[in-house]
Design an enzyme around this catalytic site. Structure first.
Site, mmCIF file in Angstrom:
data_model
loop_
_atom_site.group_PDB
_atom_site.id
_atom_site.type_symbol
_atom_site.label_atom_id
_atom_site.label_comp_id
_atom_site.label_asym_id
_atom_site.label_seq_id
_atom_site.Cartn_x
_atom_site.Cartn_y
_atom_site.Cartn_z
ATOM 1 N N LYS A 173 0.843 -1.196 0.000
ATOM 2 C CA LYS A 173 0.000 0.000 0.000
ATOM 3 C C LYS A 173 0.881 1.250 0.000
ATOM 4 C CE LYS A 173 -1.698 2.940 2.845
ATOM 5 N NZ LYS A 173 -1.860 4.095 1.926
ATOM 6 N N GLY A 226 6.308 6.144 8.346
ATOM 7 C CA GLY A 226 5.405 7.280 8.356
ATOM 8 C C GLY A 226 5.490 8.037 9.661
ATOM 9 N N SER A 227 4.382 8.622 10.065
ATOM 10 C CA SER A 227 4.373 9.494 11.236
ATOM 11 C C SER A 227 4.369 8.695 12.533
ATOM 12 C CB SER A 227 3.138 10.403 11.203
ATOM 13 O OG SER A 227 1.959 9.645 11.428
ATOM 14 N N GLN A 229 2.432 9.300 15.112
ATOM 15 C CA GLN A 229 1.045 9.077 15.510
ATOM 16 C C GLN A 229 0.467 7.830 14.852
ATOM 17 O OE1 GLN A 229 -1.614 12.245 14.364
ATOM 18 N NE2 GLN A 229 -3.260 11.561 15.726
ATOM 19 N N GLY A 231 2.210 5.402 13.488
ATOM 20 C CA GLY A 231 3.009 4.255 13.917
ATOM 21 C C GLY A 231 2.533 3.674 15.235
ATOM 22 N N GLU A 250 9.214 2.687 11.179
ATOM 23 C CA GLU A 250 10.153 3.793 10.993
ATOM 24 C C GLU A 250 9.332 5.074 10.994
ATOM 25 O OE1 GLU A 250 13.284 3.924 11.111
ATOM 26 O OE2 GLU A 250 13.732 1.787 11.074
ATOM 27 N N CYS A 284 13.043 12.191 6.841
ATOM 28 C CA CYS A 284 13.020 11.919 8.278
ATOM 29 C C CYS A 284 14.407 12.050 8.885
ATOM 30 C CB CYS A 284 12.435 10.542 8.563
ATOM 31 S SG CYS A 284 13.281 9.194 7.715
ATOM 32 N N GLN A 331 0.965 19.990 3.319
ATOM 33 C CA GLN A 331 2.307 20.051 3.906
ATOM 34 C C GLN A 331 2.828 21.480 3.917
ATOM 35 O OE1 GLN A 331 4.039 17.435 5.372
ATOM 36 N NE2 GLN A 331 5.367 19.107 6.037
ATOM 37 N N GLU A 383 8.641 17.482 14.774
ATOM 38 C CA GLU A 383 9.071 17.308 13.384
ATOM 39 C C GLU A 383 8.218 18.163 12.459
ATOM 40 O OE1 GLU A 383 10.596 13.669 10.651
ATOM 41 O OE2 GLU A 383 8.633 13.392 11.573
#
Length: 482
Positions: A173, A226-227, A229, A231, A250, A284, A331, A383
């Site tokens: 995905k 990803g983020s 939150q 994760g 990650e 990241c 963003q 971040e």
């Protein structure tokens, strides 16, 4: 009318239940393509196809896996300019960066082609007389992969290649924001000779496709980038699922770059500019905290402003451009909110931070440099994921190291110094998974492990031979010869 590009399930290209439009951030009038969106039922079908294909693929020969992965690598590398242009067009990183990312994806597949031939076990004597002990590695099963938009071909490559190498089957995905690179990579994979169902592509939302992968009992493992939150939600879902899923996360970073008084100023500035602003700061591993000791602070800030003023911010496909657009309006809005937050907190916006107009409508933002920041400010703790960096003044190396480690994250860190003493001490005492000396914090070879500590990563490392820790399970077997 452009054809809608389809999902790949069970060896066939299939229509979806909706459409994702892929917009060029350098020119928002340019539609890169339209891609079919998968729903829950199609995701379940992809999982079923992967499950059905697993027994045969997991027992396939190392040569078969080598041949498939090597073929994928060769086509990626042969088409790196074409695919790099597609990547730059849909994600916004410059064309040289896009081509470089595609080349890395090809190198990753080549590495894991070789790994397919290098997977070995161990055999030894038991502490009990007359018994033999064998330690072998076996594939996990169906692996769900959820990847981000900022590296739309390299990150999928470093998940898909080891999964296939070690005999797993895949449901992939990608981020909805960048389906073009994912679709192109998937087309290449489908031509590699792997059996139907071994690899499946499902483009769609996290709330539908991602959640189905998390909920389904036939998915053995989830690899996510990803983020923080998201994760955390994935970790919770994997633990609570029945059976429990293996998971690899990650997530974010708030990476420090320490600049000491003895650093070569030109080197330090180039390292900081590259790490903080290239790829539009959307990495990241970006250096978002520049921790500079007092003796070099003012000269560093002045040189940074001068260097930033020389950079070209424009269409990612134009020659000579250093920084492309922010990936999308959402963003960009986040970047602008954090620039205002930094000003409201009392940091000085020493350079940039303004919206830019170019020949085509796009999400162009002048790189922003804050000074007079401290490590308690939100711009130094959260971040941002954009071309925004904050300079934090430190009295000496010891204070710089303390500030460097004072974060919930621990992905990458760096130091600029000509002192072997301080370089060695920092490498040992920096609380991060990857440490750079006189190099940008962003940039890791494809054959070594990638990952961090604390809130940045959870689970086994990605890339290199360490990838086997996630994509395989260890079996201990005893034999009594009789």
């Amino acid at each position: 009318m452009t054809a809608i590009l389809k999902n790949f399930i069970g060896g066939e290209w299939v229509d979806g239940s909706g459409v994702t439009r892929n917009i060029n951030p350098s020119n928002t009038n340019d539609v890169v393509g339209e891609y079919a969106k998968a729903d829950k039922a199609q995701t379940e079908k992809a999982i079923a196809a992967a499950k059905a294909a697993f027994p045969a693929w997991s027992q396939s020969t190392p040569q078969a896996r080598f041949d498939a992965l090597n073929k994928i690598s060769l086509e990626i590398l042969a088409r790196k300019e074409e695919l790099g242009r597609l990547l730059a067009r849909e994600e916004g990183k410059t064309l040289p960066e896009g081509i470089g990312e595609v080349a890395r994806a090809g190198q990753i597949f080549a590495f894991f082609a070789g790994e397919a031939l290098r997977l070995i076990g161990e055999k030894g004597a038991s502490v009990r007389p007359g018994l033999d002990v064998e330690l072998t590695r076996e594939p996990m099963g169906v692996v769900g992969m959820i990847t981000p938009w900022n590296f739309p071909i390299a990150i999928p490559a470093w998940k898909i290649a080891p999964a296939l190498c070690y005999g797993n089957t895949v449901v992939f995905k990608p981020a909805e924001l960048v389906p073009g690179s994912a679709h192109a990579l998937s087309e290449i994979i489908t031509r590699s000779g792997i059996p139907a169902g071994v690899f499946n592509l499902v483009v769609g939302s996290g709330s539908v496709v991602g959640q189905t992968l998390l909920d389904h009992p036939d998915v053995a493992a989830i690899s996510f980038t990803g983020s923080v939150q998201t994760g955390r939600k994935i970790a919770q879902a994997c633990v609570l699922s029945n059976p429990m899923k293996k998971f690899q996360l990650e997530m974010g970073g708030k990476n420090p770059l320490v600049v000491l008084d003895d650093a070569d100023l030109k080197t330090a500035v180039e390292v900081a500019v590259n790490g903080s602003y290239f790829s539009t700061g959307q990495r990241c591993t970006a250096s978002s905290r520049l921790i500079v000791t007092e003796g070099i602070h003012d000269r560093f800030v002045a040189a940074m402003a001068e260097r930033l003023n020389s950079l070209s911010v424009d269409d990612a496909l134009k020659a000579g451009v250093h920084i492309g657009p922010v990936v999308d309006q959402s963003q960009l809005d986040q970047d602008l909110r954090y620039i205002k937050i930094g000003q409201d907190e009392g940091a000085k916006l020493a350079y940039g931070g303004e919206l830019l107009k170019r020949e085509t409508p796009g999400h162009y933002l002048q790189p922003a440099l804050f000074t007079e920041a401290n490590n308690n400010m939100r711009i130094a703790r959260e971040e941002i994921f954009g071309p925004v960096a904050a300079v934090i003044r430190a009295k000496n190396y010891e204070e710089a190291l303390a500030i460097s480690n004072d974060t919930e994250f621990g992905l990458a860190s760096g130091i600029c110094t000509t002192s072997l003493k301080y370089a060695s001490h920092y490498k040992r005492n920096s609380e991060s998974g990857m440490v750079m000396v006189n190099l940008p914090t962003a940039g890791v070879d494809y054959h070594v492990p990638f990952g961090g500590r604390k809130g940045s990563s959870y689970g086994a490392r990605e890339q290199g031979s360490y990838a086997r820790e996630f994509y395989t399970t260890v079996k201990t077997a005893y034999t009594f010869p009789g």
